[in-house]
Design a protein around this motif. Structure first.
Motif, PDB file in Angstrom:
ATOM      1  N   LEU A 250       0.904   3.866  -2.565  1.00 37.19           N
ATOM      2  CA  LEU A 250       0.947   5.604  -2.771  1.00 37.19           C
ATOM      3  C   LEU A 250       2.451   6.603  -3.074  1.00 37.19           C
ATOM      4  O   LEU A 250       2.710   7.472  -2.767  1.00 37.19           O
TER       5      LEU A 250
ATOM      6  N   ILE B  63       2.743  10.231   5.724  1.00 35.26           N
ATOM      7  CA  ILE B  63       1.532   9.368   5.231  1.00 35.26           C
ATOM      8  C   ILE B  63       0.288   9.681   5.592  1.00 35.26           C
ATOM      9  O   ILE B  63       0.828   9.616   6.835  1.00 35.26           O
ATOM     10  N   PRO B  64      -1.071   9.074   4.767  1.00 40.16           N
ATOM     11  CA  PRO B  64      -1.636  10.127   5.569  1.00 40.16           C
ATOM     12  C   PRO B  64      -2.361   8.547   6.678  1.00 40.16           C
ATOM     13  O   PRO B  64      -2.230   7.386   6.965  1.00 40.16           O
TER      14      PRO B  64
ATOM     15  N   MET C 109       1.086  -1.138   0.369  1.00 42.29           N
ATOM     16  CA  MET C 109       0.213  -0.236   0.174  1.00 42.29           C
ATOM     17  C   MET C 109       0.757   0.998   0.277  1.00 42.29           C
ATOM     18  O   MET C 109       0.434   2.179  -0.409  1.00 42.29           O
TER      19      MET C 109
ATOM     20  N   LEU D 157      -4.990  -4.224  10.389  1.00 44.09           N
ATOM     21  CA  LEU D 157      -5.122  -5.377  10.103  1.00 44.09           C
ATOM     22  C   LEU D 157      -3.835  -6.691  10.634  1.00 44.09           C
ATOM     23  O   LEU D 157      -3.892  -8.094  10.725  1.00 44.09           O
TER      24      LEU D 157
ATOM     25  N   ALA E 255      -4.669   7.345   8.539  1.00 43.50           N
ATOM     26  CA  ALA E 255      -5.686   6.737   8.155  1.00 43.50           C
ATOM     27  C   ALA E 255      -4.896   5.370   7.970  1.00 43.50           C
ATOM     28  O   ALA E 255      -5.417   4.273   8.415  1.00 43.50           O
ATOM     29  N   LEU E 256      -4.327   5.091   6.891  1.00 47.22           N
ATOM     30  CA  LEU E 256      -3.219   4.214   5.840  1.00 47.22           C
ATOM     31  C   LEU E 256      -2.602   2.971   7.591  1.00 47.22           C
ATOM     32  O   LEU E 256      -2.970   2.357   7.637  1.00 47.22           O
TER      33      LEU E 256
ATOM     34  N   GLY F  35      -3.687   3.836  11.038  1.00 48.71           N
ATOM     35  CA  GLY F  35      -5.047   3.088  11.805  1.00 48.71           C
ATOM     36  C   GLY F  35      -5.290   1.889  10.568  1.00 48.71           C
ATOM     37  O   GLY F  35      -5.209   0.587  11.634  1.00 48.71           O
ATOM     38  N   ALA F  36      -5.637   1.034   9.446  1.00 46.21           N
ATOM     39  CA  ALA F  36      -5.865   0.223   8.833  1.00 46.21           C
ATOM     40  C   ALA F  36      -5.273  -0.811   8.937  1.00 46.21           C
ATOM     41  O   ALA F  36      -5.197  -2.137   9.286  1.00 46.21           O
TER      42      ALA F  36
END
Lengths: 318, 371, 307
Positions: free
Chosen positions: B33, B324-325, B29, B335, B327-328, B330-331
């Motif tokens: 980006l 980096i955002p 991911m 995971l 939220a990434l 957080g995801a």
């Protein structure tokens, strides 16, 4: 001999001036903020201001980095300390909840300036000299919106939807109420707090309830009002915006938005730091200094009236 | 023999393998980006362990996870699901703050002691309400603890923007919803010149205490019996309702103490951003994750909290260094939790096959003896 | 309190209850088969995001709805794989699923849509005839299509769970998987089906927010609604009709507290905001004597060939 000396001096001058240019590195800013930089509200308005300053000064002279979603205070404190230790010129802690952390951190980094808001507290009373603060006079913008709202309301009832009754939201709401009352003492302003900055669903249902209760003009603060704007759009109620220009969200119903232009605080702050003042000043954002602006929606009522006069569709004063 | 040992070791390593797989997914991911994954993970590592300061931040982050996690160990062992960590942290913190602010002239150690006790008590009461509702009113604890979280947050908001608001905030007109700073004498001592405070030590000592409580006392044995089999507990004459309620009281007490420690050790005041997360950093939920990663064993929860704290602290540094955002990250956290808990399957199965059945039998007979 | 206010509060309550109904009914079905999914909120967020994104890009609300159900189904499958096939601890898997959904939906929103926008969602649909009935018509029959479907879901779920062979299997698997297994019921398959179905309904719950009731998307749009939905399953004691009653109770009290504030009645806002949570607990406590048939195998692993 003289020529040699002159040549020598010239070379020395060139080298030293090059060194000075080299030393005059880019001004580096770190920005720590509680929500995301695309929140259409608090964080985005500051992010947009930083982008504007970068465009003015050029990327070589002004650089900034950000940490978004720093709603956990202890994480924000770690970020602020980390940025300061990396030698950033200015660290902006964009939230009144960060003040407690700044008091601890700032004294350890005398060569870094810190800024926070909304507040008038620079902690100079505690002997700290490297903290600036900024505060928008939200009540001024609220007052303007309130006057317009009272003029436009047919039912004489208006609604304000806020997150929790503190800070800017409180000041804006009180200004709005004052503006309405000054214009139409018989009007009624209903104020509801949803207890959250993010409960979109509750803000939508509150807007519906207000409209049911007879309100035909609504306004509100924080990122959750997007839900209320959606309902107002559907039900045809008038909306007054705050934080950023909210007209793009619902061009049909937004009359005007109170917009905070943080560059008005940032420009003099940067100049002060560059001339060696590291803190102790409070920057007010008011209608007088342009820190608060009223963004009129060109597709809304005011905008359309202006356009009609320009076009000659409305003829005034003949 | 060596090969055998390796085979034994392998299943124990699966959680680590799971973390590696999630990091690999994250790397894909990140690469998409346009960020260099290697650089990003280097930032994560530096952020968590790279300096004294980073290490201190990691431990500071892990401390509330451990407090909540210890309570979760007791609750889960006692057969109740406590989702109320957030609310219990908040009530504990509010109580500790209120007490510390009301007795500014007492000696520091006494303020600390009384404030920590007040926090523990408040958390115990908040957990106890759920316990009472479960024992006597047939109200499921998942429902009550979720609802009590919200009630605690609204109560906190009311107090912080009203009766408990810092007088200075009113004077300045900024109305930030926070209390005044606690008396400096009541600051928990710092261990080294970083943010690291005594709270981490208290938590580790308590982990040992929880181990003793659960495995070396009759109360602990009964709590675990209720958790293992209600029917067996009833047959053995254990008052099951009482022990379920007690599990919730204890879970709440640990979370409440955790909240008090956060205030005295880290923030030195109470504040709100409308939700609980600004104060708790979701420790009420992450503590559950830590306890389960630690096999619901109080000693195992210590390294589990530390590693989770490292991940959360390092992730923030990663955001700062690589832009980096958030939220990434957080995801990715989600995971990792999914894959680690999923990988338990492999671990359990392998161990079951290799472990001799005798040891299990030995354990049960030992427990019978205790009874 | 005049009639129009009461009507307003009740019709508000029905709108607010809609997302809870979808999510809680989905969770009920999953739990009846023995699987607790605490990740409902994360699945709702993914559903809300996908529905909004698809509706925004294609202009089709129906496509958005289908996409949300599909995305919810995928998340349900993930949950099923981890909790049924890998037999992981269900509570923690759900928390992982929640964190994953929260992070992923925010991340995708940030890179695909970027800024907060609004769309025109499903319009209100006054049902001809019925909407003309005084009081009742105004309360029940002037909502958007997803509100009606949510209500239709209750009898459907009741029928499915109580009157069909599938429902029998679900209950058997949730009460005693070993016995069901010995009777030839494929325990894993039933649980896969229920958890996936639950995920799809959670996805639709999210869509009901983003393309019908709120018509927007932003980070954490659900604001914890999924957790309330899970709580409502316990309120209803795994019976769709009582879950429905719980959702209505919670939402109507919420509507009432909004009205209290709008009407300017002198209650501190924070106290008003607590009301739905307190009332829900108290009502359930008052029904302490009710019979609850908890699925005996709830939150327990099932491994074939073990006792």
């Amino acid at each position: 001999m003289n020529k040699v000396l002159a040549g020598f001096v010239l070379v020395a001058l060139i080298i030293s001036s090059m060194a000075i240019i080299g030393l005059a590195d880019a001004f580096k800013v770190a920005f720590v903020t509680p929500s995301t930089i695309n929140d259409s509200a608090w964080s985005q308005s500051m992010y947009d201001a930083l982008v504007t300053i970068q465009n003015e000064m050029g990327k070589d002279n002004f650089q900034f980095v950000y940490s978004e979603n720093m709603y956990v205070i202890s994480d924000a404190a770690a970020a602020i300390r980390d940025y300061a230790s990396q030698g950033y010129n200015l660290v902006i802690a964009h939230g009144s909840q960060y003040g407690g952390s700044l008091v601890d951190i700032a004294p350890d980094f005398p060569n870094t300036a810190f800024a926070w808001g909304s507040t008038a507290n620079t902690f100079s009373d505690q002997g700290i000299t490297n903290i600036f603060s900024y505060q928008p006079y939200s009540e001024q913008g609220g007052y303007v919106n309130g006057v317009l709202a009272a003029k436009l309301s047919e039912t004489g009832m208006m609604g304000v939807i806020g997150p929790i009754e503190t800070g800017d939201a409180k000041r804006y709401t009180e200004g709005f109420q004052a503006g309405v009352m000054a214009t139409d003492p018989d009007a009624k302003v209903s104020v509801t707090w949803t207890g959250s900055y993010s409960d979109v669903s509750l803000s939508a249902e509150t807007a519906r309830t207000m409209i049911k209760a007879g309100a035909d003009v609504l306004t509100g603060t924080s990122q959750m009002v997007i839900g209320a704007i959606g309902v107002a759009k559907k039900e045809g109620a008038i909306w007054f915006g705050y934080d950023v220009d909210q007209a793009p969200l619902a061009p049909e119903i937004v009359v005007s938005s109170v917009v905070v232009d943080w560059t008005v605080a940032l420009r003099p702050m940067i100049a002060a730091i560059q001339s060696g003042t590291m803190g102790g000043k409070v920057y007010d954002l008011t209608l007088a200094n342009g820190g608060l602006k009223i963004a009129v929606n060109a597709e809304g009522l005011v905008g359309k009236t202006i356009q009609a006069i320009i076009n000659g569709d409305i003829v005034v004063g003949e | 023999m060596n090969q055998r040992k390796l085979l034994d070791l392998l299943p124990r390593l699966t959680p680590i393998l799971a973390v590696l797989i999630s990091l690999l997914v994250g790397a894909v991911m990140l690469a998409l980006l346009g960020t260099n994954p290697w650089e990003a993970y280097r930032a994560l590592f530096i952020g968590a362990f790279g300096s004294t300061n980073a290490l201190a931040d990691t431990i500071v982050k892990a401390t509330p996870l451990l407090f909540v996690g210890l309570g979760i160990c007791i609750a889960f062992r006692g057969g109740v699901l406590n989702i109320g960590g957030e609310g219990q942290l908040v009530t504990g913190a509010i109580a500790a703050t209120a007490i510390a602010l009301s007795v500014p002239n007492w000696p520091g150690w006494l303020i600390i002691l009384v404030a920590l006790l007040a926090g523990t008590l408040a958390g115990a009461i908040w957990g106890g309400i759920a316990g009472l509702l479960k024992a006597h009113f047939n109200v499921n604890e998942i429902l009550s603890t979720i609802m009590l979280n919200y009630i605690a947050v609204f109560g906190m908001n009311y107090l912080l923007r009203g009766p408990m608001m810092d007088p200075l905030q009113i004077k300045l007109g900024s109305f930030t919803p926070q209390t005044a700073r606690l008396p400096r004498a009541a600051d928990l001592p710092r261990l080294i010149p970083t943010r690291l405070h005594l709270g981490a030590v208290i938590a580790v000592i308590l982990a040992v205490a929880v181990y003793i409580l659960l495995w070396r006392t009759t109360i602990g044995f009964r709590i675990r019996t209720v958790g293992k089999s209600l029917r067996a507990a009833l047959a053995a004459g254990v008052r099951t309702k009482r022990y379920m309620a007690l599990s919730l009281v204890l879970a709440g007490a640990f979370a409440g103490l955790g909240g008090a420690v956060e205030v005295l050790g880290l923030h030195h005041r109470m504040f709100t951003d409308g939700s609980a997360f600004g104060f708790t950093g979701s420790a009420g939920f992450n503590g559950i994750v830590a306890a389960l990663f630690g096999q619901l064993h109080p000693i195992g929860t210590i390294p589990a909290s530390f590693l989770l704290g490292a991940l959360l602290t390092g992730a923030n540094k990663m955001q700062r260094m690589m832009q980096i955002p958030s939220a990434l990250i957080g995801a990715l956290n989600g995971l990792i939790v999914l894959l680690v808990v999923g990988s338990e399957f492999l671990r359990r199965h392998r161990i079951k096959h290799t472990q001799s059945a005798e040891s299990e039998r030995a354990e049960t007979s030992a427990e019978e003896e205790e009874a | 309190m005049s009639w129009s206010i009461i009507i307003g509060i009740l019709s508000s309550g029905i709108r607010l209850a809609t997302p809870y109904l979808y999510a809680a009914v989905g969770e009920t079905i999953g739990q009846l088969s023995g699987v607790v999914n605490l990740g409902v909120d994360g699945v709702m967020l993914m559903g809300a995001y996908v529905a909004f994104f698809v509706a925004l890009r294609t202009g089709s609300l129906s496509l958005g709805l289908i996409a949300a159900a599909g995305m919810g189904g995928v998340f349900g499958l993930i949950m099923a794989f981890i909790s049924v096939t890998l037999k992981a601890e269900q509570g923690i898997s759900g928390i992982g699923l929640y964190l994953f959904g929260l992070g992923l939906s925010t991340f995708l929103f940030g890179i695909t849509i970027r800024n907060v926008q609004t769309i025109d969602g499903f319009p209100d649909l006054a049902i001809p005839g019925l909407s003309r009935i005084p009081v009742i018509g105004e309360i029940f029959f002037q909502h958007n299509i997803l509100v009606y479907v949510a209500f239709a879901l209750i009898p459907i779920a009741w029928f499915l769970l109580n009157k069909t062979p599938f429902g029998l299997k679900v209950r058997a698997v949730g009460q005693n998987p070993e016995a069901a297994d010995s009777l030839g019921v494929n325990v894993a398959r039933v649980r896969y089906l229920t958890v996936t179905l639950g995920g799809m309904l959670s996805g639709v719950a999210g869509a009901s927010l983003s393309i019908a009731l709120l018509n927007t998307f932003q980070q954490n749009l659900t604001n914890g609604m999924g957790f309330i939905a899970v709580a409502l399953v316990y309120f209803g004691g795994w019976r769709p009709v009582l879950v429905f009653a719980g959702a209505l109770l919670f939402s109507t009290v919420n509507a009432l507290q909004i009205w209290l504030q709008v009407a300017g009645i002198n209650v501190p806002s924070d106290v008003a905001l607590m009301l739905p949570y307190i009332v829900t607990i108290l009502v359930l406590a008052a029904m302490a004597k009710r019979r609850v048939n908890a699925p005996a195998a709830l939150n327990k692993r099932f491994e074939r060939g073990e006792s």
